[in-house]
Design an enzyme around this catalytic site. Structure first.
Site, PDB file in Angstrom:
ATOM      1  N   LYS A 132      14.199  39.018  39.177  1.00  0.00           N
ATOM      2  CA  LYS A 132      13.750  40.195  39.935  1.00  0.00           C
ATOM      3  C   LYS A 132      12.755  39.811  41.027  1.00  0.00           C
ATOM      4  O   LYS A 132      12.827  40.319  42.135  1.00  0.00           O
ATOM      5  CB  LYS A 132      13.108  41.242  39.000  1.00  0.00           C
ATOM      6  CG  LYS A 132      14.065  41.764  37.934  1.00  0.00           C
ATOM      7  CD  LYS A 132      13.468  42.904  37.122  1.00  0.00           C
ATOM      8  CE  LYS A 132      12.264  42.515  36.297  1.00  0.00           C
ATOM      9  NZ  LYS A 132      12.539  41.643  35.143  1.00  0.00           N
TER      10      LYS A 132
ATOM     11  N   ARG B 149       9.701  28.169  34.282  1.00  0.00           N
ATOM     12  CA  ARG B 149       8.713  28.823  35.151  1.00  0.00           C
ATOM     13  C   ARG B 149       7.300  28.626  34.582  1.00  0.00           C
ATOM     14  O   ARG B 149       6.346  28.436  35.322  1.00  0.00           O
ATOM     15  CB  ARG B 149       9.035  30.315  35.253  1.00  0.00           C
ATOM     16  CG  ARG B 149       8.090  31.107  36.137  1.00  0.00           C
ATOM     17  CD  ARG B 149       8.599  32.503  36.405  1.00  0.00           C
ATOM     18  NE  ARG B 149       8.237  33.449  35.358  1.00  0.00           N
ATOM     19  CZ  ARG B 149       8.623  34.737  35.328  1.00  0.00           C
ATOM     20  NH1 ARG B 149       9.394  35.209  36.282  1.00  0.00           N
ATOM     21  NH2 ARG B 149       8.238  35.527  34.356  1.00  0.00           N
TER      22      ARG B 149
ATOM     23  N   ARG C 273       1.438  31.325  34.021  1.00  0.00           N
ATOM     24  CA  ARG C 273       1.452  32.560  33.216  1.00  0.00           C
ATOM     25  C   ARG C 273       1.506  32.203  31.741  1.00  0.00           C
ATOM     26  O   ARG C 273       2.468  31.580  31.289  1.00  0.00           O
ATOM     27  CB  ARG C 273       2.664  33.411  33.602  1.00  0.00           C
ATOM     28  CG  ARG C 273       2.391  34.285  34.810  1.00  0.00           C
ATOM     29  CD  ARG C 273       3.582  35.137  35.142  1.00  0.00           C
ATOM     30  NE  ARG C 273       4.048  35.957  34.016  1.00  0.00           N
ATOM     31  CZ  ARG C 273       4.966  36.900  34.160  1.00  0.00           C
ATOM     32  NH1 ARG C 273       5.483  37.140  35.342  1.00  0.00           N
ATOM     33  NH2 ARG C 273       5.357  37.592  33.116  1.00  0.00           N
TER      34      ARG C 273
END
Ligand code: ADP
Length: 193
Positions: A14, A128, A134
Site C-alpha cells: 500500500k 522491510r 519499525r
C-alpha cells in the site's frame, strides 16, 4: 474529487503504490499508521496509548483513528482528493468515514484491494524490518498477529464497499509498475461510474 481507499494486509504494498498514486493524481495521503507513528515520535499522550497496542500488533480504538482522520479532512478542504491508506480497518471506521465525507459533500470513489498471500507478506515484512526500523516488522510472531487482526477485523471492510459497488481486487504480486497500471485502470473505471 478522487477519494481512494487502498486496502490490503500489512506488507501488501500500500505504501509503495500510494506514492505512485499521489504523484499521478496529486492526492493527499492519509495513512493512519504514519499519523500514529508521528504521535509516538512527538511523545503525545495519544501516541503513548497507541504505542502499547501497536507493539502488540493490535488495532488502536476506532475513535482514535476516526478523530485523526476528521482533523485531516478539515485541514485539507481544498485538496483534489485523498488516498486512505491503512484506514478504514474496521466496519465502524468505514461507516464513520462515509459520514465524515458526507459532511464535506464528498464520497469514496472506490476501494482498491491488493491481494497477497500470507507467506509472501511475512517474507516482505521481515525484509522491510531489516531497514525500516519499525519494531512491528522485526518479529515473525508479531507479524502473524497483525495478519490475524487483519483477517478478523479488517476483511469485512471489503464487503462493506462491495455492497456499495465500490470494490476492486488487484493481484499484489508481480512487477510494481504493472500493479500500478492495474490500479489506475480500476480508478478510471470508477471515475466513469
Ligand atoms: P501495516 O499495514 O504495515 O500493519 P500500518 O502502518 O498501517 O501498518 O499500521 C501499524 C499499526 O498501527 C497497526 O498494527 C495498528 O496497531 C495501528 N493502526 C494503523 N491504522 C489503524 C486503524 N485504522 N485502526 C486501528 N489501528 C490502526
Amino acid at each position: 474529487m478522487l477519494n481512494l481507499v487502498l486496502f490490503g494486509p500489512p506488507g501488501a504494498g500500500k505504501g509503495t503504490q500510494s506514492e505512485k498514486l499521489i504523484a499521478k493524481y496529486h492526492l493527499v495521503h492519509l495513512s493512519t499508521g504514519d499519523l500514529l507513528r508521528s504521535q509516538i515520535a512527538a511523545g503525545t499522550e495519544l501516541g503513548q496509548r497507541a504505542k502499547s497496542l501497536m507493539d502488540q500488533g493490535i488495532l488502536v480504538p476506532d475513535e482514535v483513528v476516526i478523530g485523526m482522520i476528521d482533523s485531516k479532512l478539515n485541514e485539507n478542504q481544498t485538496a483534489p482528493g485523498f488516498i486512505f491508506d491503512g484506514f478504514p480497518r474496521t466496519v465502524p471506521q468505514a461507516q464513520a468515514l462515509d459520514d465524515l465525507l458526507t459532511i464535506h459533500d464528498e464520497r469514496i470513489t472506490t476501494m482498491v484491494a491488493l491481494v497477497v498471500e500470507e507467506e509472501e507478506l511475512t517474507r516482505r515484512l521481515l525484509s522491510r524490518g531489516q531497514t525500516s526500523g519499525r519494531p512491528d516488522d522485526q518479529n515473525e510472531e508479531l507479524i502473524r498477529r497483525r495478519v490475524k487482526e487483519y483477517n478478523e477485523k479488517t476483511t469485512p471492510v471489503a464487503g462493506y464497499y462491495s455492497n456499495q459497488g465500490k470494490y476492486a481486487a488487484i493481484d499484489g504480486v508481480g512487477d510494481i509498475n504493472n500493479i500500478f497500471e492495474a490500479i489506475c485502470h480500476k480508478v478510471t473505471e470508477a471515475q466513469q461510474d
